[in-house]
Design a protein around this motif. Structure first.
Motif, mmCIF file in Angstrom:
data_model
loop_
_atom_site.group_PDB
_atom_site.id
_atom_site.type_symbol
_atom_site.label_atom_id
_atom_site.label_comp_id
_atom_site.label_asym_id
_atom_site.label_seq_id
_atom_site.Cartn_x
_atom_site.Cartn_y
_atom_site.Cartn_z
ATOM 1 N N GLY A 139 0.591 -5.421 32.607
ATOM 2 C CA GLY A 139 1.415 -6.403 32.791
ATOM 3 C C GLY A 139 2.003 -6.677 34.250
ATOM 4 N N LEU A 140 2.004 -5.901 35.050
ATOM 5 C CA LEU A 140 2.420 -6.072 36.488
ATOM 6 C C LEU A 140 1.160 -6.390 37.124
ATOM 7 C CD1 LEU A 140 4.004 -2.471 37.070
ATOM 8 C CD2 LEU A 140 5.390 -4.806 36.558
ATOM 9 N N ALA A 141 -0.250 -6.108 36.901
ATOM 10 C CA ALA A 141 -1.187 -6.715 37.509
ATOM 11 C C ALA A 141 -1.316 -8.288 37.094
ATOM 12 C CB ALA A 141 -2.419 -5.899 37.011
ATOM 13 N N ALA A 142 -0.981 -8.458 35.818
ATOM 14 C CA ALA A 142 -1.146 -9.984 35.401
ATOM 15 C C ALA A 142 -0.069 -10.939 35.889
ATOM 16 C CB ALA A 142 -1.051 -10.039 33.841
ATOM 17 N N GLY A 143 0.852 -10.113 36.784
ATOM 18 C CA GLY A 143 1.912 -11.093 37.429
ATOM 19 C C GLY A 143 3.196 -11.283 36.601
ATOM 20 N N LEU A 144 3.515 -10.595 35.473
ATOM 21 C CA LEU A 144 4.516 -10.758 34.640
ATOM 22 C C LEU A 144 5.650 -10.300 35.177
ATOM 23 C CD1 LEU A 144 3.000 -9.684 31.058
ATOM 24 C CD2 LEU A 144 2.905 -12.017 32.252
ATOM 25 N N GLY A 145 5.809 -9.661 36.333
ATOM 26 C CA GLY A 145 7.067 -9.116 37.029
ATOM 27 C C GLY A 145 7.638 -7.608 36.279
ATOM 28 N N ALA A 146 8.602 -7.180 36.597
ATOM 29 C CA ALA A 146 9.110 -5.796 36.043
ATOM 30 C C ALA A 146 9.513 -6.316 34.811
ATOM 31 C CB ALA A 146 10.461 -5.373 36.977
ATOM 32 N N ALA A 151 11.853 -6.128 27.187
ATOM 33 C CA ALA A 151 10.544 -5.627 27.173
ATOM 34 C C ALA A 151 10.269 -4.297 27.174
ATOM 35 C CB ALA A 151 9.634 -6.397 28.564
ATOM 36 N N ALA A 152 11.387 -3.697 27.966
ATOM 37 C CA ALA A 152 11.246 -2.168 27.972
ATOM 38 C C ALA A 152 11.344 -1.457 26.670
ATOM 39 C CB ALA A 152 12.240 -1.741 28.855
ATOM 40 N N ALA A 153 12.205 -2.059 25.903
ATOM 41 C CA ALA A 153 12.488 -1.525 24.631
ATOM 42 C C ALA A 153 11.123 -1.659 23.649
ATOM 43 C CB ALA A 153 13.637 -2.464 23.897
ATOM 44 N N SER A 154 10.345 -2.882 23.865
ATOM 45 C CA SER A 154 9.234 -2.975 23.265
ATOM 46 C C SER A 154 8.267 -2.121 23.670
ATOM 47 C CB SER A 154 8.663 -4.782 23.323
ATOM 48 O OG SER A 154 9.635 -5.331 23.078
ATOM 49 N N LEU A 155 8.095 -1.797 24.960
ATOM 50 C CA LEU A 155 7.127 -0.662 25.506
ATOM 51 C C LEU A 155 7.485 0.662 24.758
ATOM 52 C CD1 LEU A 155 6.898 -1.972 29.159
ATOM 53 C CD2 LEU A 155 5.090 -1.822 27.367
#
Length: 255
Positions: A139-146, A151-155
């Protein structure tokens, strides 16, 4: 060193040296991250076939889209991956002819089973950590930002789903013991996947009560699965762990 500590060390050494575990873990973790990134990119580019397969989840964007795709990949493939490795852990003792020597050491058979299952759980957590980390990196490499809090809960649910999938695969240990080889364990894992999918389609309202289906349903729609329903999964794993112990207690080595 106690007997249990000794057998734990032996099983940990076996797992660390096992090519099937390294390949299986890497394929699940890296494969999920790559597939999630590729399929999410396909949805963003307007690929109708991929969008149709994702259904209502294709409407998500950003981190939500990436994680929901990864969740679907894990929901479909993690039980098989863990079933293969767990079936190997128990079944190889029969196909390699090491079961006689294993049961001759001054450690009880239930302790041997417990050590194998503990090592499997630790390895499952390690794979879940690697998988979640690689999806985050994608996700970070795709440019989605932090990742934000949502999103953290989903991860974290993705991490939990991977660990719970390892628990769902526990019947593979029992099947490999009864079948005296890895292949019955693999067959059991495939049967679990098919049973979960059929049950969810046939009984959509009650699918969350099925221990083998509840984790994936919860990871995709947490509001649709209660804590009581989700707790059936570890209870399911404990039941099959007990069956495996019972089978090892009655194991006849002259067959």
């Amino acid at each position: 060193m106690t007997g249990m500590a000794a057998v734990l060390e032996v099983e940990a050494r076996k797992a660390a040296a096992a090519l099937v575990l390294r390949v299986g873990g890497a394929a699940l973790a890296a494969g999920t991250a790559v597939l999630a990134a590729v399929l999410a990119a396909a949805v963003r580019s307007g690929n109708e076939q991929v969008t149709a397969k994702l259904g209502v989840f294709a409407a998500a964007a950003g981190w939500d889209l990436l994680v929901v795709v990864a969740t679907q990949v894990v929901g479909a493939g993690a039980v098989l991956a863990f079933g293969v490795t767990l079936g190997w852990s128990f079944g190889r003792e029969f196909t390699d002819g090491t079961v006689n020597g294993l049961t001759a050491i001054p450690v009880s058979r239930p302790a041997i089973v417990a050590a194998k299952l503990i090592v499997h759980l630790v390895w499952t957590v390690a794979v879940a950590s690697a998988l979640t980390g690689l999806v985050t990196a994608a996700g970070l490499a795709a440019g989605l930002g932090a990742p934000d809090a949502h999103a953290a809960a989903s991860l974290m649910r993705l991490f939990a789903l991977t660990v719970l999938s390892g628990l769902v695969a526990t019947p593979a240990a029992w099947a490999a013991t009864l079948g005296r080889g890895p292949l019955p364990g693999v067959a059991a894992a495939i049967g679990l996947i098919v049973a979960a999918q059929v049950a969810v389609v046939a009984f959509p309202a009650g699918g969350a009560w099925l221990p083998i289906a509840a984790p994936a349903l919860w990871a995709m729609r947490p509001e649709a699965v209660t804590a009581a329903q989700l707790l059936l999964t570890p209870a399911f794993a404990l039941a099959f762990a007990a069956l495996t112990v019972a089978s090892w207690r009655r194991l006849q080595l002259d067959r």
